[in-house]
Design a protein around this motif. Structure first.
Motif, PDB file in Angstrom:
ATOM      1  N   LEU A  46      43.410  20.314   0.608  1.00 21.39           N
ATOM      2  CA  LEU A  46      42.020  20.733   0.466  1.00 21.39           C
ATOM      3  C   LEU A  46      41.975  21.964  -0.428  1.00 21.39           C
ATOM      4  O   LEU A  46      42.693  22.938  -0.190  1.00 21.39           O
ATOM      5  CB  LEU A  46      41.402  21.066   1.825  1.00 21.39           C
ATOM      6  N   ILE A  47      41.140  21.919  -1.456  1.00 17.09           N
ATOM      7  CA  ILE A  47      40.925  23.070  -2.332  1.00 17.09           C
ATOM      8  C   ILE A  47      39.581  23.673  -1.945  1.00 17.09           C
ATOM      9  O   ILE A  47      38.535  23.047  -2.106  1.00 17.09           O
ATOM     10  CB  ILE A  47      40.944  22.659  -3.809  1.00 17.09           C
ATOM     11  N   VAL A  48      39.617  24.902  -1.429  1.00 12.51           N
ATOM     12  CA  VAL A  48      38.433  25.542  -0.858  1.00 12.51           C
ATOM     13  C   VAL A  48      38.070  26.756  -1.702  1.00 12.51           C
ATOM     14  O   VAL A  48      38.925  27.612  -1.969  1.00 12.51           O
ATOM     15  CB  VAL A  48      38.684  25.966   0.606  1.00 12.51           C
ATOM     16  N   HIS A  49      36.815  26.816  -2.142  1.00 14.80           N
ATOM     17  CA  HIS A  49      36.298  28.006  -2.829  1.00 14.80           C
ATOM     18  C   HIS A  49      35.398  28.745  -1.840  1.00 14.80           C
ATOM     19  O   HIS A  49      34.289  28.315  -1.545  1.00 14.80           O
ATOM     20  CB  HIS A  49      35.511  27.606  -4.077  1.00 14.80           C
ATOM     21  N   ALA A  50      35.908  29.846  -1.290  1.00 10.02           N
ATOM     22  CA  ALA A  50      35.203  30.563  -0.229  1.00 10.02           C
ATOM     23  C   ALA A  50      35.723  31.990  -0.163  1.00 10.02           C
ATOM     24  O   ALA A  50      36.730  32.338  -0.797  1.00 10.02           O
ATOM     25  CB  ALA A  50      35.405  29.860   1.115  1.00 10.02           C
ATOM     26  N   ASN A  51      35.018  32.826   0.607  1.00 11.12           N
ATOM     27  CA  ASN A  51      35.546  34.159   0.861  1.00 11.12           C
ATOM     28  C   ASN A  51      36.610  34.064   1.955  1.00 11.12           C
ATOM     29  O   ASN A  51      36.896  32.990   2.491  1.00 11.12           O
ATOM     30  CB  ASN A  51      34.425  35.132   1.234  1.00 11.12           C
ATOM     31  N   SER A  52      37.217  35.199   2.293  1.00  8.97           N
ATOM     32  CA  SER A  52      38.349  35.167   3.222  1.00  8.97           C
ATOM     33  C   SER A  52      37.950  34.623   4.586  1.00  8.97           C
ATOM     34  O   SER A  52      38.685  33.839   5.197  1.00  8.97           O
ATOM     35  CB  SER A  52      38.938  36.576   3.364  1.00  8.97           C
ATOM     36  N   ARG A  53      36.764  35.002   5.063  1.00  8.82           N
ATOM     37  CA  ARG A  53      36.332  34.522   6.374  1.00  8.82           C
ATOM     38  C   ARG A  53      36.016  33.028   6.341  1.00  8.82           C
ATOM     39  O   ARG A  53      36.360  32.280   7.261  1.00  8.82           O
ATOM     40  CB  ARG A  53      35.099  35.316   6.835  1.00  8.82           C
ATOM     41  N   ASN A 101      31.652  27.907  -0.661  1.00 14.53           N
ATOM     42  CA  ASN A 101      30.927  27.362  -1.804  1.00 14.53           C
ATOM     43  C   ASN A 101      31.186  25.873  -1.991  1.00 14.53           C
ATOM     44  O   ASN A 101      30.258  25.106  -2.229  1.00 14.53           O
ATOM     45  CB  ASN A 101      31.308  28.117  -3.079  1.00 14.53           C
ATOM     46  N   THR A 102      32.446  25.463  -1.893  1.00 17.35           N
ATOM     47  CA  THR A 102      32.752  24.047  -2.078  1.00 17.35           C
ATOM     48  C   THR A 102      34.104  23.731  -1.458  1.00 17.35           C
ATOM     49  O   THR A 102      34.954  24.613  -1.301  1.00 17.35           O
ATOM     50  CB  THR A 102      32.761  23.658  -3.569  1.00 17.35           C
ATOM     51  N   VAL A 103      34.286  22.461  -1.095  1.00 19.37           N
ATOM     52  CA  VAL A 103      35.550  21.951  -0.559  1.00 19.37           C
ATOM     53  C   VAL A 103      35.863  20.662  -1.308  1.00 19.37           C
ATOM     54  O   VAL A 103      35.062  19.722  -1.302  1.00 19.37           O
ATOM     55  CB  VAL A 103      35.471  21.685   0.958  1.00 19.37           C
ATOM     56  N   ILE A 104      37.028  20.616  -1.962  1.00 17.27           N
ATOM     57  CA  ILE A 104      37.431  19.463  -2.767  1.00 17.27           C
ATOM     58  C   ILE A 104      38.735  18.913  -2.203  1.00 17.27           C
ATOM     59  O   ILE A 104      39.656  19.670  -1.890  1.00 17.27           O
ATOM     60  CB  ILE A 104      37.620  19.851  -4.243  1.00 17.27           C
ATOM     61  N   ALA A 105      38.811  17.601  -2.066  1.00 15.00           N
ATOM     62  CA  ALA A 105      40.029  16.943  -1.595  1.00 15.00           C
ATOM     63  C   ALA A 105      40.865  16.508  -2.791  1.00 15.00           C
ATOM     64  O   ALA A 105      40.387  15.767  -3.654  1.00 15.00           O
ATOM     65  CB  ALA A 105      39.677  15.739  -0.729  1.00 15.00           C
ATOM     66  N   ASP A 106      42.109  16.978  -2.857  1.00 11.77           N
ATOM     67  CA  ASP A 106      43.049  16.548  -3.891  1.00 11.77           C
ATOM     68  C   ASP A 106      43.890  15.418  -3.310  1.00 11.77           C
ATOM     69  O   ASP A 106      44.825  15.653  -2.532  1.00 11.77           O
ATOM     70  CB  ASP A 106      43.926  17.721  -4.327  1.00 11.77           C
ATOM     71  N   LYS A 154      34.856  15.791   4.245  1.00 10.82           N
ATOM     72  CA  LYS A 154      33.591  15.363   4.848  1.00 10.82           C
ATOM     73  C   LYS A 154      33.377  16.031   6.203  1.00 10.82           C
ATOM     74  O   LYS A 154      32.250  16.405   6.552  1.00 10.82           O
ATOM     75  CB  LYS A 154      33.579  13.848   4.999  1.00 10.82           C
ATOM     76  N   LEU A 155      34.460  16.190   6.977  1.00 13.30           N
ATOM     77  CA  LEU A 155      34.339  16.820   8.292  1.00 13.30           C
ATOM     78  C   LEU A 155      33.930  18.284   8.170  1.00 13.30           C
ATOM     79  O   LEU A 155      33.120  18.784   8.958  1.00 13.30           O
ATOM     80  CB  LEU A 155      35.663  16.702   9.050  1.00 13.30           C
ATOM     81  N   VAL A 156      34.488  18.988   7.191  1.00  9.38           N
ATOM     82  CA  VAL A 156      34.126  20.395   7.000  1.00  9.38           C
ATOM     83  C   VAL A 156      32.643  20.512   6.683  1.00  9.38           C
ATOM     84  O   VAL A 156      31.942  21.398   7.186  1.00  9.38           O
ATOM     85  CB  VAL A 156      34.984  21.014   5.879  1.00  9.38           C
ATOM     86  N   ASP A 157      32.148  19.605   5.846  1.00  5.69           N
ATOM     87  CA  ASP A 157      30.730  19.635   5.487  1.00  5.69           C
ATOM     88  C   ASP A 157      29.840  19.352   6.694  1.00  5.69           C
ATOM     89  O   ASP A 157      28.696  19.806   6.759  1.00  5.69           O
ATOM     90  CB  ASP A 157      30.465  18.603   4.389  1.00  5.69           C
ATOM     91  N   THR A 158      30.381  18.613   7.676  1.00  5.81           N
ATOM     92  CA  THR A 158      29.579  18.230   8.836  1.00  5.81           C
ATOM     93  C   THR A 158      29.728  19.197  10.005  1.00  5.81           C
ATOM     94  O   THR A 158      28.743  19.522  10.680  1.00  5.81           O
ATOM     95  CB  THR A 158      29.979  16.813   9.297  1.00  5.81           C
TER      96      THR A 158
END
Length: 432
Positions: free
Chosen positions: A265-272, A254-259, A215-219
């Motif tokens: 945290l499972i993050v789907h993103a580019n390297s940056r 693209n997305t951040v999922i908490a396991d 939630k913090l990453v999204d904010t």
């Protein structure tokens, strides 16, 4: 066709030498002579006639298929070079769905649908002619998927063109006119950039809750909405949806999922983008001091379960799966496959669970990570119990056998009457 001449504005290069009697131009119109043609007008002319005229000028020989027919019109109101005249001829052929096919010292003119399977000139570098000649070019992609590019680009390509993905080398093979391929090349220069090279990163969270960090990453990480923001919800992301974004630093998240099971945290993103999330976690994932809530004593209020029963369950769980710190590297306590396999440690350290009957709550003494594990177990056990409501009505009935008879009799003479309760026969025998 008049080459050279003395008209005003016309370059007169003089007579050609015997070694080079013709104007030079390549088959695809990429390179050609700058000699000027003062009159290049073909109103309603046959394709064969234009081919003959250009053949005399350039020294090229043609082989025409039997179905090469039709008339075209070329009008030029100013002098043009030999190269420009040849490119105009290629455009006229493209308008009538014909194409040139190099064949040794000859050039074959055939239908485009047949020409795309023949020996067209193939280009593999970063440059190719931008004329209307039919060519083949290979695009080796860096970040985009070849299959995705072929699927999306096919929708705005002509019917006689061809685009084929080659997944092994992530290459797209395109057969089309040079002008259309030049347009595709410009689009790929814009789209095939590092910002779309997204991958999956797993970022561990040590002290805090991974769900809260999502939630913090999204904010806290600003950015503009990305194209995938309206995409499908990822499995395991719960009821909320992460808003995909592009950051000003060049990140794409693209997305951040908490396991919750591993507190990662499972993050789907580019390297940056992944680096930005990792940097935020590094700054905020700190142990809290006891005076502001970083202690080991926690209270969990129950809604449906019994505190005493749940305390016994958790105590048995902690006795069987905890007690020792988790060794580094996972050498011990990681399970085994022998006759007596080592049981995997469920907790980092020892935990204690007590029940407060008056408030129906649990008092848990554990580290933050162990408490997060206990909290997840309690959330799954503290659920409404199944109940059965039964309503029973019992009715009592009795059955007996009897025969009763009675009569009302009135005398017509005096109007006196009586009610007979006895035997009717005795009454008749002794009337009133």
């Amino acid at each position: 066709i008049q080459v050279g001449g003395s008209d005003k504005g016309v370059v007169n290069e003089g007579p050609r030498s015997a070694a080079q009697p013709y104007a030079i131009v390549d088959d695809e119109g990429g390179v050609g002579s700058n000699e000027l043609i003062t009159d290049f007008n073909f109103p309603d002319a046959d394709i064969i006639d234009i081919a003959k005229a250009l053949g005399k000028l350039t020294g090229k020989s043609f082989i025409l298929d039997k179905d090469v027919k039709g008339k075209i019109t070329i009008i030029s109101n100013s002098p043009i070079t030999v190269k420009e005249a040849w490119r105009a001829f290629l455009t006229a052929l493209d308008m009538t769905n014909f194409a040139l096919i190099p064949s040794g010292k000859f050039i074959r003119i055939a239908r485009q649908r047949d020409a795309r399977d023949k020996q067209l000139r193939t280009y593999t570098g970063s440059k190719s002619p931008d004329s209307d000649a039919l060519i083949t070019r290979l695009f080796r992609l860096k970040y985009l998927s070849a299959d995705e590019v072929a699927r999306n680009f096919r929708s705005f390509m002509p019917a006689n063109s061809r685009i084929i993905p080659y997944e092994q080398t992530n290459t797209v093979i395109v057969t089309d006119t040079g002008s259309n391929i030049a347009k595709l090349s410009k689009l790929l220069d814009i789209l095939d950039v590092e910002g779309y090279d997204a991958g999956i990163e797993v970022i561990p969270v040590k002290y805090a809750s991974a769900a809260e960090f999502a939630k913090l990453v999204d904010t806290l990480i600003p950015g503009s909405a990305a194209a995938s923001a309206s995409g499908p919800r990822f499995p395991g992301s719960g009821g909320s949806r992460f808003t995909a974004r592009k950051t000003k630093e060049g990140g794409l998240i693209n997305t951040v999922i908490a396991d919750e099971r591993t507190n990662n945290l499972i993050v789907h993103a580019n390297s940056r983008g992944a680096d930005q999330v990792r940097e935020l976690v590094k700054k905020l994932d700190k142990p809290l001091p006891p005076q502001i809530g970083g202690g080991k004593v926690h209270v969990i209020y129950l809604q449906f379960a019994s505190a005493e029963e749940l305390s016994n369950t958790l105590t048995g769980l902690s006795a069987g799966g905890g007690g020792a710190a988790r060794p580094a590297g996972g050498a011990a306590g990681g399970g085994g496959t022998g006759v007596n396999p080592v049981q995997a440690s469920l907790f980092e350290g020892s935990i204690k669970v007590g029940a407060d009957k008056s408030t129906n709550s649990l008092v848990v003494t554990a580290t933050p990570n162990d408490f997060a594990t206990v909290q997840r177990v309690v959330n799954r056990l503290d659920i409404p119990r199944d109940q059965v409501y039964a309503e029973v009505i019992i009715m009592e009935m009795s059955l007996s056998k009897a025969f009763n008879m009675s009569a009302n009799i009135m005398s017509p003479n005096n109007g006196l009457g009586t009610v007979v309760n006895g035997d009717l026969a005795s009454f008749i025998a002794s009337p009133i």
